[in-house]
Design an enzyme around this catalytic site. Sequence first.
Site, PDB file in Angstrom:
ATOM      1  N   LYS A 133       3.596  -6.554 -10.276  1.00 57.82           N
ATOM      2  CA  LYS A 133       4.718  -5.651 -10.558  1.00 57.82           C
ATOM      3  C   LYS A 133       6.026  -6.367 -10.242  1.00 57.82           C
ATOM      4  CE  LYS A 133       3.507  -2.288  -7.840  1.00 57.82           C
ATOM      5  NZ  LYS A 133       2.431  -3.088  -7.193  1.00 57.82           N
ATOM      6  N   ASP A 177      -8.524  50.117   6.211  1.00 51.41           N
ATOM      7  CA  ASP A 177      -9.028  49.293   5.125  1.00 51.41           C
ATOM      8  C   ASP A 177      -8.174  49.498   3.868  1.00 51.41           C
ATOM      9  OD1 ASP A 177     -11.187  47.640   3.817  1.00 51.41           O
ATOM     10  OD2 ASP A 177     -11.228  49.445   2.581  1.00 51.41           O
ATOM     11  N   GLY A 215      -5.152  39.212   0.593  1.00 54.78           N
ATOM     12  CA  GLY A 215      -3.756  39.562   0.373  1.00 54.78           C
ATOM     13  C   GLY A 215      -3.375  40.008  -1.012  1.00 54.78           C
ATOM     14  N   ASP A 216      -4.349  40.298  -1.884  1.00 52.31           N
ATOM     15  CA  ASP A 216      -3.986  40.646  -3.252  1.00 52.31           C
ATOM     16  C   ASP A 216      -4.447  42.027  -3.683  1.00 52.31           C
ATOM     17  OD1 ASP A 216      -6.692  40.297  -3.451  1.00 52.31           O
ATOM     18  OD2 ASP A 216      -6.634  38.962  -5.178  1.00 52.31           O
ATOM     19  N   SER A 230       0.842  -1.192   0.000  1.00 53.21           N
ATOM     20  CA  SER A 230       0.000   0.000   0.000  1.00 53.21           C
ATOM     21  C   SER A 230       0.878   1.244   0.000  1.00 53.21           C
ATOM     22  CB  SER A 230      -0.920  -0.014   1.221  1.00 53.21           C
ATOM     23  OG  SER A 230      -1.845  -1.086   1.142  1.00 53.21           O
ATOM     24  N   GLY A 231       0.236   2.400  -0.116  1.00 52.23           N
ATOM     25  CA  GLY A 231       0.966   3.658  -0.209  1.00 52.23           C
ATOM     26  C   GLY A 231       1.006   4.196  -1.622  1.00 52.23           C
ATOM     27  N   THR A 263     -15.061  50.348   3.857  1.00 51.82           N
ATOM     28  CA  THR A 263     -14.753  50.077   2.457  1.00 51.82           C
ATOM     29  C   THR A 263     -14.172  51.338   1.829  1.00 51.82           C
ATOM     30  OG1 THR A 263     -16.874  50.810   1.553  1.00 51.82           O
ATOM     31  CG2 THR A 263     -16.743  48.529   2.366  1.00 51.82           C
ATOM     32  N   HIS A 285       8.681   3.254  -4.222  1.00 53.92           N
ATOM     33  CA  HIS A 285       8.775   3.011  -2.786  1.00 53.92           C
ATOM     34  C   HIS A 285       9.742   3.974  -2.114  1.00 53.92           C
ATOM     35  CE1 HIS A 285       7.762  -0.977  -4.653  1.00 53.92           C
ATOM     36  NE2 HIS A 285       6.755  -0.796  -3.837  1.00 53.92           N
ATOM     37  N   SER A 299     -12.864  40.203 -13.494  1.00 49.87           N
ATOM     38  CA  SER A 299     -12.419  41.559 -13.182  1.00 49.87           C
ATOM     39  C   SER A 299     -12.278  42.401 -14.440  1.00 49.87           C
ATOM     40  CB  SER A 299     -11.072  41.513 -12.444  1.00 49.87           C
ATOM     41  OG  SER A 299     -11.231  40.900 -11.201  1.00 49.87           O
TER      42      SER A 299
END
Length: 630
Positions: free
Chosen positions: A113, A607, A411-412, A63-64, A544, A226, A455
């Site tokens: 495999k 703001d 943040g933009d 698994s994994g 605003t 692996h 936009s």
Amino acid sequence: MAFPTKKLIDDPNDVVTEFIEGLVETYPGLQYLDGFPQVKVVLRADVSAATYDKVAIISGGGSGHEPAHAGFVGEGMLTAAICGDIFSSPPVDSILAGIRAVTGPKGCLLVVKNYTGDRLNFGLAAEIAKSEGYKVETVIVGDDCALPPPRGIAGRRGLAGTILVHKVAGAAAAGGLSLADVAAEAKHASEIVGTMGVALTVCTIPGQVASDRLGPGKMELGLGIHGEPGAAVADIQPVNVVVSHVLQQILSTETNYVPITRGERVVLMVNGLGGTPTMELMITAGKTVPKLQLEHGLAVDRVYTGSFMTSLDMAGFSISIMKADPVILQRLDAPTKAPYWPVAADGNHPPAKIPVPIPASRTAKTDEPRSRPQQLNEQGQILEVAIEAAANAIINLKDNLNEWDGKVGDGDCGSTMYRGAKAILEDIKDYPLNDASETVGEIGSSIGRSMGGTSGIIYTIFFKAAHSVLKASSHSGVTSKQCENIILVTQHSTRTLQYISPFILFLVDFPPFTSRFVDSGAEALATSIAAVSKYGGASAGYRTLLDALIPASSVLEEKLNSGDDPCTAFVLSSEAALAGAQSTVDMQAQAGRSTYISGEILSTIPDPGAMAAATWYRAAALAVKAKYQS
């Protein structure tokens, strides 16, 4: 360097069984054998050994590698998947349990495999099952093309190309073929596929600390699934370069791992190793297809992109190339209910791109771009200095705006405003500056082009509306109601308007500095504020940009009505805008993303939208004042 990792795991010893439990709850067509923790087998819920009249396809391993192998159990693909512990071959008893659960009179095919543990355990289980009377055939898949031809008996490792073999075998079995014929098709598929992997990190085994043996700026070429070391460690290169190297390895005529030559048709699988975003996998696929076509002369019939056989959370990808023929394509396109097979990838591929439809109005003479006058009149000179000052002020404030917005928004804010300002400065050389209304229209086009998406549409709508207001006012008296009808053309969120309105209002408001546009400019500013308030839902005190623009509008109107000259009125109104923006520190947000931020955080910064509005407004006012004084 070792470091702890964050995982959604309670007990590392239970990860496989808990994965299986979640898988079968998610996909009702799957079941598992009640033999936890020793027997971990996922199988089709509609198959019983006593009644199944087709060849069963069984695969598995450690698994994994999810979704492999259990995620490919379903009609048309695997009948059962045998799950070992993380990176450990499943025990013989589990394999036998899977064989007994789904194998009917037509027998079963084991797709294995090429790893020593898998070969030994599946091989022993096959021999025991044969002794019990089951018909069993085995196909070993070794599609690794990264390492040089091996010495000894180890052979090539089984990688993501195994998934393509699963699909071919499953479709052949679903078609009712005999065990011998199904095995023959699976063996043929395994011989015409090659794979190579590239890793940017090593994986994190549950319950262990991760160790980045690669170090910063390094990648590993030709690794296994692996986490074992690959063929080489190299500096990280652009995707284009990495893809070229991988394809050269897979299609090398020296090693001749896959019998693929120029002019033939192929299938491509771009496989994520567990920690690679879909975006990066798609970028890799987009680089790989043209290289196969142009550099290697191959026609690409199918492209499968996603995470098929992973290595836990490893960042990186593998590329598998399989030779295509009519039978292979028929098997790959055949229907399946396996939950993780990309069913949307079948069929012929239409052209990847088509021309962008261009409205007929684009060719109309009235929509042709305006050009800059050879000689600027007084109005044109004022417009130029004001526009440049406002745009440069926003550019200089970018980092502050992003910092503030990072605390109260997404943040933009600075980056968004920056793109619009840069576009204006780049295009101003072509603006018809002697014509204020047409200049507004051209700036709207600049912003719409630079922003793109929603936009860009919003910017274009508002700037074209502002252009209409000014154009109407230059030809005949325009009433407040007419102005409102022109501007109030769409509805958008306060958050979006917070970014676009400063540019709109600046352009609408600028005309007060030539006597011809004093009244219409002040009225347009007031009407634009009303539009923002109406459609965004915000008003004074909501934290605003309106908290900067409403005071500016009030002072501008007051000073013009009292007989002050337009330049003085503009400067005084800009002071009011700045004071209004700074006052937002004391306000609780009632609009936009800031409404989700605590008052304690809001009380530390103003703001961002209000500060942006006040900044360009103030910069334009001071630039105009300086121009008049000179």
